[in-house]
Design a protein around this motif. Structure first.
Motif, short mmCIF file in Angstrom:
data_model
loop_
_atom_site.label_atom_id
_atom_site.label_comp_id
_atom_site.label_asym_id
_atom_site.label_seq_id
_atom_site.Cartn_x
_atom_site.Cartn_y
_atom_site.Cartn_z
N THR A 62 16.59 38.05 -4.80
CA THR A 62 17.38 39.38 -4.69
C THR A 62 18.83 39.49 -4.62
O THR A 62 19.67 40.06 -4.88
CB THR A 62 16.91 40.29 -3.68
OG1 THR A 62 15.34 40.60 -3.67
CG2 THR A 62 17.41 41.65 -3.57
N GLN A 102 13.87 46.05 -5.97
CA GLN A 102 12.80 45.69 -5.44
C GLN A 102 12.15 46.85 -4.76
O GLN A 102 10.82 47.10 -4.70
CB GLN A 102 13.00 44.56 -4.38
CG GLN A 102 12.05 43.61 -3.59
CD GLN A 102 12.09 42.67 -3.12
OE1 GLN A 102 13.35 42.08 -3.11
NE2 GLN A 102 11.23 42.24 -2.09
N ASP A 178 13.27 43.23 -10.03
CA ASP A 178 13.13 42.52 -8.95
C ASP A 178 11.88 42.78 -8.38
O ASP A 178 11.63 44.07 -7.73
CB ASP A 178 14.23 43.01 -7.89
CG ASP A 178 14.32 41.92 -6.72
OD1 ASP A 178 13.59 40.81 -6.65
OD2 ASP A 178 15.29 41.97 -6.09
N GLU A 179 10.74 41.89 -8.64
CA GLU A 179 9.40 41.96 -7.83
C GLU A 179 9.02 43.57 -8.24
O GLU A 179 8.56 44.20 -7.23
CB GLU A 179 9.53 41.72 -6.47
CG GLU A 179 10.12 40.47 -6.16
CD GLU A 179 9.67 39.78 -4.87
OE1 GLU A 179 8.21 39.98 -4.59
OE2 GLU A 179 10.35 39.04 -4.43
#
Ligand SMILES: Nc1ncnc2c1ncn2[C@@H]1O[C@H](COP(=O)(O)OP(=O)(O)OP(=O)(O)O)[C@@H](O)[C@H]1O
Ligand SMILES: [Mg+2]
Lengths: 333, 417
Positions: A62, A102, A178-179
């Motif tokens: 991140t 995320q 992000d994820e």
């Protein structure tokens, strides 16, 4: 525990550089007080590729994305997105990228449509163009029916989808994700992975972070494995698994025989590189090709009057690569 | 105009929140409304807020000449009280009670036969029983009558003491006054006292200074003061609460997301500032107009009112933004906003507007707080002040407000650099 890892030289790496570069990262570093969150990270992403940053919690994924999104200023190094420097041409970089954070970053008291309209305006869309894009995105993320109610009432999967949709409004050249599949049901996850592939087919460059090796393997042209702020290895999936050698791992349990006896006979076979006897009397073999060797294993067992009661074949995977390079599992932390 | 897009998005969010609406408009109007209902009806006779209570009076006092019974009847019938009570003299107790039972009257006042004797009997000092017979469903009317009679009786206590003193004085000179003589003296003192200005209707001075002066100014000015205090308290609250969206968005992750869009950080902050200012402007204008319509408050001439509106908005916005610039999380912001605004609001005099018996040094303390300055300005406009009267407090609000804005901007810019 702590291994000094030198980045292995991966064959064929240079040959991959065919197309123009969408993302070029050189020596990026970031510290938070005493934590070296990102250290000397360098990589390149070609236009039209999907590249994954794979690493456990706290690896620095991140933080790396945040610097590439001009959200954090790097302490060292620089990066260029579509040839714009994140340090000196932030405005151009921001126009070129779409960011899927995320954590879900939406106005939960506004509706899906109101969210999209607002974020569209932040990307400079107005009037009929904005209205058209908002409708397209609602369709794309499957929320046309639910465009009116407040986002607070959405399921986790719906929020994730809208969170992605917001980043696509202005048709970015480069998408950071992000994820994006954390904490959702398998069906929504499938959905998201498929749409990432579809976006990529339409020409979008994607930088994707995850700690699921299966996702990295399925999606990416190239994979960058990070740990403790550093890139420990990068390459295609095939290149990476070669690091642990081209060996399959076979776990077997046998009955009606002294395990040690069968172990010796198996080891003598062509293509079996190692046989180890486990505490529970099962056997683990490292073999060059499990498909070729398995019939021979059964033949030997029958000759000894033994029965094979279970077989478990593991092809080399990124988990094994990570284990091999760091001595820890991807999900240890 | 991204700056307005950001501001309108914030306003859409806050005006959609029921809680915010109540804090912005509901509570200040409600609290002032309660004051209005509690005080407005009694005093505002001109507006026929409350019909005079119908009173039946039965005078059974047999005493001849200057009788206390007659005095009480005359007192109740006096011109000054006609807004409060409508008196009918009834021949006997039964018909008076009947009038109350049939709801023809709210209260029956029964003056007993021995009224004068008892009231003036300095030796016994016995309580005089004037009987009040009242409609149990009524509260205010009988209460007024009770107060009036109580006051009348207090007054006679004074007379009784006077009578006693007279008897003692006479005794010194060897003169003995009989009971009747001392009574007569007492009653004459009483009547003398009435003509000297110590009238029973002084009661109205105590209870309702309003009815003494022309055209009911004091009531609307009381309600106006209360409304000004409440408005300012909740405007400052809204200022901080709206500014809090900066911290809230930081926690929601939407601020970081905004920073990844091609929108500069100063512009994003400016959008937030604009939303605070516009929200407060809507709030002040709405409250001023609504309270003028609901409670008949005359806020003053348009120009000074306009000046004070702008001054209030700038100062409340600057103060709110500054408070929030010290806050790291929304968890902190509740106590910080609540505590800081309650204390400065109280010291600024917002809770004590309309009270007469506030020590004068408090006016100086008021001006140590931002709220005190705007309150001073609004108090001037309410009192009919012109631009010249409010220019001082107005300048202070603008300059102080802009200064607080500036400090808040510096803190935020450093924080989100
Ligand atoms: N704002 C911050 N302040 C202090 N430390 C931070 C901050 N952000 C990240 N870190 C630290 O930097 C390191 C890298 O964090 P980062 O969030 O980049 O990891 P990640 O790979 O994204 O992990 P995850 O998979 O859990 O999201 C961690 O040790 C983290 O605690
Ligand atoms: Mg992360």
């Amino acid at each position: 525990m702590l291994q000094v890892v030198t980045q292995p030289q991966v064959p064929g790496k240079a040959a991959n550089h065919n197309g123009p570069i969408a993302i070029r990262v050189e020596g990026l570093g970031k510290n938070f007080d005493k934590i070296q969150a990102v250290q000397d990270v360098s990589f390149e992403v070609e236009e039209g590729q999907i590249v994954s940053l794979l690493g456990p919690n706290g690896a620095g994924k991140t933080t790396t994305l945040s610097m590439l999104a001009c959200l954090l200023r790097p302490d060292s190094g620089d990066a260029w997105i579509m040839d714009y420097s994140i340090k000196t041409e932030a405005a151009a970089v921001k126009q070129a990228i779409g960011v899927v954070p995320q954590e879900i970053a939406l106005y939960s008291d506004l509706s899906a449509k109101e969210n999209l309209q607002f974020w569209g305006k932040m990307y400079g869309l107005r009037g009929p163009k904005l209205t058209g894009r908002v409708e397209e995105i609602l369709e794309l993320v499957g929320l046309t029916e639910r465009q009116k109610g407040p986002v607070a009432k959405f399921s986790g999967g719906m929020k994730r989808r809208l969170n992605i949709g917001v980043a696509l409004l202005h048709r970015p050249q480069v998408l950071y994700m992000d994820e994006p599949t954390v904490g959702i049901d398998p069906q929504s996850r499938r959905n998201i992975l498929d749409s990432v592939k579809k976006l990529n087919r339409e020409g979008m460059t994607v930088l994707y972070t995850t700690h699921y090796m299966e996702e990295a393997q399925e999606l990416s042209n190239r994979i960058i494995i990070m740990d403790q702020g550093k890139v420990i290895v990068q390459g295609t999936h095939q290149e990476l698994v070669k690091i642990v050698g081209e060996q399959d791992r076979i776990n077997l349990t046998v009955s009606q025989v002294v395990p040690k006896e069968i172990a010796e006979r198996w080891h003598a076979l062509e293509g079996v590189n190692r046989v180890s006897l486990n505490e529970d009397n099962s056997l683990t073999l490292l073999v060059s090709d499990s498909n070729l060797i398995l019939p021979n294993l059964f033949e030997v067992a029958t000759g000894l009057g033994a029965r094979i009661t279970s077989v478990d074949i593991q092809e080399p995977n990124l988990e094994a690569v990570f284990l091999h390079l760091t001595g820890r599992g991807l999900r240890d932390s | 105009m991204k700056i307005l897009d950001i501001a309108f998005k914030d306003m859409l969010r806050s005006f959609r929140s029921g809680f915010a609406i109540i804090m912005m408009f509901g509570l200040p109007l409600l609290i002032t409304g309660l004051f209005y209902l509690a005080f407005g009806g009694i005093i505002n006779g001109d507006n026929d807020q409350l019909a005079p209570t119908k009173v039946q009076v039965v005078n059974l006092d047999q005493t001849q000449g200057v009788a206390a019974g007659n005095s009480l009847v005359t007192f109740l019938q006096s011109q000054e009280l006609t807004k409060l009570i409508a008196v009918t003299v009834s021949p006997d107790e039964a018909s008076a009670r009947q009038a109350v039972d049939s709801q023809q009257a709210g209260v029956a006042v029964i003056i007993p036969a021995n009224f004068s004797n008892t009231i003036m009997d300095s030796a016994t000092g016995a309580a005089t029983a004037v009987t009040l017979y009242q409609d149990p469903t009524l509260r205010l009317g009988p209460q007024i009558v009770r107060e009036l009679i109580g006051h009348f009786l207090d007054h006679y206590n004074g007379s009784r003491i006077a009578g006693g003193v007279l008897a003692a004085q006479a005794g010194k000179y060897g003169v003995t006054l009989d009971n009747t003589a001392s009574q007569v003296a007492g009653l004459e003192y009483s009547q003398w006292a009435q003509t000297q200005g110590a009238q029973p209707n002084q009661l109205l001075d105590l209870q309702a200074p309003a009815s003494q002066s022309a055209n009911d100014k004091p009531l609307t000015s009381l309600i106006g003061s209360v409304m000004a205090g409440m408005m300012l308290f909740f405007v400052f609250y809204t200022g901080a609460d709206t500014a809090e969206t900066i911290v809230k968005e930081e926690e929601e992750g939407t601020l970081a997301r905004l920073f990844t869009t091609p929108t500069s950080r100063p512009l994003i902050l400016a959008g937030k500032f604009v939303s605070v200012v516009i929200t407060l402007l809507i709030q002040v204008v709405t409250l001023v107009v609504a309270s003028a319509l609901l409670f008949g408050i005359n806020w003053g001439a348009p120009l000074p009112v306009g000046f004070m509106t702008v001054g209030t908005v700038v100062l409340a916005a600057g103060f709110g933004l500054l408070l929030i610039s010290f806050v790291k999380t929304t968890r902190q912001s509740g106590p910080v906003i609540g505590g800081a605004l309650a204390i400065t609001g109280m010291l600024g005099g917002l809770m004590t507007t309309g009270f007469n018996n506030i020590p004068s040094f408090f006016a100086t303390i008021n001006l140590l707080t931002p709220q005190g300055w705007v309150l001073k300005g609004w108090t001037s406009t309410l009192g009919g002040g012109g631009v010249g009267d409010i220019i001082g407090p107005w300048l202070v609000s603008i300059v102080l407000g802009l200064a607080l804005f500036g400090v808040a901007t510096l803190i935020f810019r450093r924080r989100f650099a």
